[in-house]
Design a protein around this motif. Structure first.
Motif, PDB file in Angstrom:
ATOM      1  N   ASP C 135       0.560  -1.914  -0.341  1.00  0.00           N
ATOM      2  CA  ASP C 135       0.103  -0.169  -0.613  1.00  0.00           C
ATOM      3  C   ASP C 135       0.985   1.888   0.116  1.00  0.00           C
ATOM      4  O   ASP C 135       2.500   1.125   1.670  1.00  0.00           O
ATOM      5  CB  ASP C 135      -0.587  -0.169   1.621  1.00  0.00           C
ATOM      6  CG  ASP C 135      -1.530   1.142   1.636  1.00  0.00           C
ATOM      7  OD1 ASP C 135      -2.341   1.602   1.084  1.00  0.00           O
ATOM      8  OD2 ASP C 135      -0.826   1.860   2.313  1.00  0.00           O
ATOM      9  N   SER C 137      -0.561   4.819  -0.027  1.00  0.00           N
ATOM     10  CA  SER C 137      -0.950   5.889   0.450  1.00  0.00           C
ATOM     11  C   SER C 137      -0.619   6.242   2.457  1.00  0.00           C
ATOM     12  O   SER C 137      -1.337   7.227   1.787  1.00  0.00           O
ATOM     13  CB  SER C 137      -2.396   6.016   0.018  1.00  0.00           C
ATOM     14  OG  SER C 137      -3.543   4.625   0.673  1.00  0.00           O
ATOM     15  N   HIS C 138      -0.476   4.947   2.104  1.00  0.00           N
ATOM     16  CA  HIS C 138      -0.130   5.373   3.505  1.00  0.00           C
ATOM     17  C   HIS C 138       0.843   6.275   4.436  1.00  0.00           C
ATOM     18  O   HIS C 138       0.972   6.713   5.230  1.00  0.00           O
ATOM     19  CB  HIS C 138      -0.586   4.151   4.485  1.00  0.00           C
ATOM     20  CG  HIS C 138       1.163   3.091   5.244  1.00  0.00           C
ATOM     21  ND1 HIS C 138       1.103   2.253   3.716  1.00  0.00           N
ATOM     22  CD2 HIS C 138       1.927   3.048   5.713  1.00  0.00           C
ATOM     23  CE1 HIS C 138       2.454   1.719   3.918  1.00  0.00           C
ATOM     24  NE2 HIS C 138       2.786   2.129   4.818  1.00  0.00           N
ATOM     25  N   TYR C 141       0.306   9.459   5.276  1.00  0.00           N
ATOM     26  CA  TYR C 141       0.039   9.513   7.037  1.00  0.00           C
ATOM     27  C   TYR C 141       1.214   8.602   7.834  1.00  0.00           C
ATOM     28  O   TYR C 141       1.729   9.625   9.060  1.00  0.00           O
ATOM     29  CB  TYR C 141      -1.151   9.506   7.188  1.00  0.00           C
ATOM     30  CG  TYR C 141      -2.303   9.974   6.387  1.00  0.00           C
ATOM     31  CD1 TYR C 141      -2.886  10.918   6.398  1.00  0.00           C
ATOM     32  CD2 TYR C 141      -2.741   9.808   4.791  1.00  0.00           C
ATOM     33  CE1 TYR C 141      -3.761  11.644   6.108  1.00  0.00           C
ATOM     34  CE2 TYR C 141      -2.831  10.773   3.885  1.00  0.00           C
ATOM     35  CZ  TYR C 141      -4.172  11.486   4.465  1.00  0.00           C
ATOM     36  OH  TYR C 141      -4.884  12.518   3.939  1.00  0.00           O
ATOM     37  N   PRO C 151      -0.496  14.589   0.265  1.00  0.00           N
ATOM     38  CA  PRO C 151      -1.564  13.031   0.200  1.00  0.00           C
ATOM     39  C   PRO C 151      -2.218  12.252  -1.285  1.00  0.00           C
ATOM     40  O   PRO C 151      -2.260  11.766  -1.874  1.00  0.00           O
ATOM     41  CB  PRO C 151      -2.149  12.912   1.307  1.00  0.00           C
ATOM     42  CG  PRO C 151      -2.474  14.617   1.594  1.00  0.00           C
ATOM     43  CD  PRO C 151      -1.156  15.313   1.373  1.00  0.00           C
ATOM     44  N   ASP C 152      -3.047  13.484  -2.092  1.00  0.00           N
ATOM     45  CA  ASP C 152      -3.837  13.218  -3.091  1.00  0.00           C
ATOM     46  C   ASP C 152      -2.658  12.886  -3.799  1.00  0.00           C
ATOM     47  O   ASP C 152      -3.245  12.161  -4.831  1.00  0.00           O
ATOM     48  CB  ASP C 152      -4.331  15.198  -3.493  1.00  0.00           C
ATOM     49  CG  ASP C 152      -5.418  14.934  -2.202  1.00  0.00           C
ATOM     50  OD1 ASP C 152      -6.443  13.876  -2.497  1.00  0.00           O
ATOM     51  OD2 ASP C 152      -5.847  15.885  -1.775  1.00  0.00           O
ATOM     52  N   ALA C 155      -2.089   9.328  -3.698  1.00  0.00           N
ATOM     53  CA  ALA C 155      -3.293   8.494  -3.711  1.00  0.00           C
ATOM     54  C   ALA C 155      -3.714   8.109  -4.963  1.00  0.00           C
ATOM     55  O   ALA C 155      -4.100   7.334  -6.169  1.00  0.00           O
ATOM     56  CB  ALA C 155      -4.339   9.169  -2.542  1.00  0.00           C
ATOM     57  N   ALA C 156      -3.397   9.261  -6.034  1.00  0.00           N
ATOM     58  CA  ALA C 156      -3.883   8.734  -6.923  1.00  0.00           C
ATOM     59  C   ALA C 156      -2.256   8.668  -8.290  1.00  0.00           C
ATOM     60  O   ALA C 156      -2.144   9.419  -9.465  1.00  0.00           O
ATOM     61  CB  ALA C 156      -4.388  10.915  -7.556  1.00  0.00           C
ATOM     62  N   LEU C 294     -10.348   1.162  -0.819  1.00  0.00           N
ATOM     63  CA  LEU C 294     -10.809   1.966  -2.181  1.00  0.00           C
ATOM     64  C   LEU C 294      -9.764   2.064  -3.181  1.00  0.00           C
ATOM     65  O   LEU C 294      -9.806   1.012  -3.646  1.00  0.00           O
ATOM     66  CB  LEU C 294      -9.667   2.950  -1.194  1.00  0.00           C
ATOM     67  CG  LEU C 294     -10.038   3.415  -0.131  1.00  0.00           C
ATOM     68  CD1 LEU C 294      -9.697   4.356   1.132  1.00  0.00           C
ATOM     69  CD2 LEU C 294     -11.801   4.135   0.322  1.00  0.00           C
ATOM     70  N   ARG C 295     -10.062   3.137  -4.256  1.00  0.00           N
ATOM     71  CA  ARG C 295      -9.589   2.669  -5.604  1.00  0.00           C
ATOM     72  C   ARG C 295      -7.716   2.718  -5.055  1.00  0.00           C
ATOM     73  O   ARG C 295      -7.781   1.401  -6.258  1.00  0.00           O
ATOM     74  CB  ARG C 295      -9.554   4.332  -5.711  1.00  0.00           C
ATOM     75  CG  ARG C 295      -9.807   4.402  -8.388  1.00  0.00           C
ATOM     76  CD  ARG C 295      -9.818   5.432  -8.276  1.00  0.00           C
ATOM     77  NE  ARG C 295      -8.308   6.164  -8.408  1.00  0.00           N
ATOM     78  CZ  ARG C 295      -8.715   7.661  -8.329  1.00  0.00           C
ATOM     79  NH1 ARG C 295      -9.298   8.445  -8.794  1.00  0.00           N
ATOM     80  NH2 ARG C 295      -7.149   7.689  -7.891  1.00  0.00           N
ATOM     81  N   ASP C 297      -6.298   0.464  -3.325  1.00  0.00           N
ATOM     82  CA  ASP C 297      -6.388  -1.057  -3.196  1.00  0.00           C
ATOM     83  C   ASP C 297      -6.414  -2.226  -3.775  1.00  0.00           C
ATOM     84  O   ASP C 297      -6.270  -3.293  -4.078  1.00  0.00           O
ATOM     85  CB  ASP C 297      -7.495  -1.399  -1.999  1.00  0.00           C
ATOM     86  CG  ASP C 297      -7.902  -0.651  -0.851  1.00  0.00           C
ATOM     87  OD1 ASP C 297      -5.889  -0.589  -0.269  1.00  0.00           O
ATOM     88  OD2 ASP C 297      -8.881  -0.059  -0.241  1.00  0.00           O
TER      89      ASP C 297
END
Lengths: 316, 316, 316
Positions: C135, C137-138, C141, C151-152, C155-156, C294-295, C297
């Motif tokens: 993963d 996106s973590h 955070y 973060p955006d 994640a994108a 989520l997208r 994942d």
């Protein structure tokens, strides 16, 4: 903050308007506790992947996605804050508004001097605590050096129990006992006292009001205000089957002795903790063996009947 | 004092005549352990509400009640105290008087010097301890630096096992081994010794008598008294399936070395504790896998047969 | 040494030729862990009664017996040691030789500077760790102060996942983000970077190769070697359902900052440990409640499909 209540982890936080939000303490993405995240305005952001939830439990932001996933919706709880206590309603939210919420108005009565004990983490089932609070006769033994006095007179005290829909009210008059050491230094009483205690127990909250005066033969109604008075509340919040959060505070009136304090109250409660945790530990071995109830257990028996009734299926 | 025996909490106290009373360690009112209460003459008073019980387990006093409730009756246990050990009989009390009780008369024989180790709280099942005590060959490994010597000679020792109704007797002659360090400083033996050990195991108690002499070819019967002798008892009291109380003491005869002491014995036992607790911990993963018994396990096998027989239903 | 792998205690030791032997960590006599015994040449001797086992698990010596009992035969495991990692094969030994074993050849490439973190004992199920590693996106955070950035944009990020028989390969391009603090001191990048990470996950091992360069619009293929590069491996060894051994190390290339070290990597991993253990603890209360993916994942979902396929019964 996180609090597990009846095996249910719940996160509590304050909104920007000061009100309290309460919802499941887990992000629905990977079950990380939201209570370990950060507040962002009125919302709380998960510390794992940044999903952010409003006070109603609805996800309002997911990093990298244009729209937060609507399925990411946590259960939230109706909350009322009253008299310094935060209440949630774990039943159907539609019924929450009609639930009575106790008002500890006396805690803020300027005539009374409040004291706070705080909370104790108790390694026992909540019913052991509830029934301990409904029981007068243990004062003579567990609290021998503080509230204790003649055990036979305490056990044979005049008791009136009045059940109501959601609990019981009890009046106890312990007559003409040697003054317990807690009050012994007071100039307002002498060697022997009458101690009158009125109590209310509903699920999760016990309150009592104790009046102490020099021993006399006056009835409850005939007597005026007692010179020594103390009120206290006891919040009983089950965490799991074997652990309980116990909250405690009170206020005293016209008491000329400095012994009724949060610190002293805490010492007294620790005596109960020792007893209750030892019972919990013993239960693993002796649970199910025959139990004998005593004449003094009338209040406990009426309380159990109220609980059975509350738990019974209701007619439509 | 409280002792949990086979998942059964029992309170022990001394009556005014010095005799020992033993009964369930719970007040039948709310299951608080009586062992946390106080002695009142021949009785014990619960520390929670003051219920008081005689040595036969019958409630004799309840505060505020004219009569103690007759239903408040705890199970009591027949007790015998002999040789410094307190025995209870957990079976039908009517059979208690006919039970044989071991007499450790040698512990008080003035010719012998007693030593006390005390007790160890063992985090393993009692059978691991019992079978450890019945086993000679571990001396060479677990107790290598104290009682150990040539492993092949120890394992190939001459062993006679005699089962009886409730246990086994064993004689072991370990012949002509390098003197274990425990006896090495003695002027009574030389470089090599014969070590003869006679043991008795019944459920809960192991005793042994070890005789050490300079290596020779004399038989058990031909030889006179050995110059170095030690006796010990090992009390095995199961607490739960996975915990055991282990009591230990002994006496030595004509030993000119100061190494056979309670302190030294304790060190040696701690070596067994390490082994037994590691096995218990390993069992959670490997229990049920195939086990291989060795030629030396004859004593253990005969002991298991005695136990099976003791547990079998008896004809009327 | 002892290592419990998937509830199976295994003892590892080095033979005299330096090779590694692996077998059940229990003596079949009384289940004492062999890992608490001693090495005797190519064999391992039990510390309880001296039974001795060769590297194939066969008992080769029993004290006091002419012949070692042939039934005393432990399961042994095929072992391969490669790139500093010891692999065992827990399936049918006949299949072991045909199993692919990852070669971390880059760990010994002289152009790279290796760093070792060591191992962490993790109180959570291994799947929580595996999916954490898959993963991206973590980072924004959990690792906000080290590897985190916008973060955006993280994640994108542009992600390509390629499943293969026993795992997944993933390429991620995180474009044009403010430089994470881990690389901020480097003269080789400026305020904003592109970060490209290629990863391989098979059961038990995650590897990745991260390339960091000044932000640009070049594609993966167009770009030459990146100025900052780091590779790492993450060994995931399940101990029980709720505990995992986590091994970690790596190597860096052309990195002019001293921040990519075993010590720093350990700090970063401890941030994951906090998260994963909190999830494990929360699961006792919330396991089974609805989960939202989520997208981002996609990699995790493809990984789960590979696992399902590996576990499915195979046609003959």
């Amino acid at each position: 903050m996180r609090r597990v209540i009846m095996n249910d982890p719940i996160v509590f936080y304050r909104r920007e308007d000061g009100g309290v939000a309460a919802m499941e303490d887990r992000c629905p993405h990977r079950n990380y506790p939201l209570s370990r995240g950060e507040l962002v305005g009125n919302s709380i952001q998960c510390g794992y992947h940044g999903l952010t939830f409003g006070p109603d439990g609805q996800c309002v932001y997911a990093p990298g996605q244009d729209r937060a996933p609507s399925a990411a919706k946590l259960r939230s709880y109706p909350v009322v804050e009253r008299g310094g206590i935060i209440w949630i309603y774990p039943g159907d939210p539609a019924d929450a508004a009609s639930q009575p919420v106790p008002d500890l108005e006396w805690m803020t009565d300027p005539a009374w001097t409040p004291w706070i004990d705080g909370s104790i983490y108790l390694r026992c089932n909540h019913q052991l605590l509830t029934e301990n609070l409904l029981d007068i006769s243990h004062l003579a033994y567990v609290h021998k050096t503080s509230m204790g006095s003649d055990p036979d007179r305490i056990a044979a005290s005049e008791t009136t129990v009045t059940p109501f829909d959601t609990g019981v009210r009890r009046r106890v008059r312990i007559a003409d006992i040697p003054t317990p050491s807690l009050f012994a230094a007071s100039a307002l009483v002498q060697d022997r006292i009458d101690q009158w205690t009125e109590s209310w127990m509903i699920p999760g909250l016990y309150q009592n009001h104790t009046r102490v005066r020099p021993a006399s033969s006056l009835s409850w109604e005939e007597s005026g205000e007692a010179p020594l008075q103390n009120r206290s509340f006891h919040g009983i919040v089950p965490e799991t089957e074997s652990t309980t959060h116990y909250f405690h505070g009170g206020a005293r009136l016209n008491v000329d002795v400095e012994t009724i304090t949060g610190e002293k109250a805490h010492e007294i409660l620790e005596e109960d903790v020792d007893v209750l945790e030892a019972i919990q530990e013993n239960q693993q071995f002796v649970d199910g063996r025959p139990i004998v109830n005593l004449r003094n257990d009338g209040t406990v028996m009426q309380w159990r009947a109220v609980l059975r009734n509350l738990r019974a299926p209701k007619a439509a």
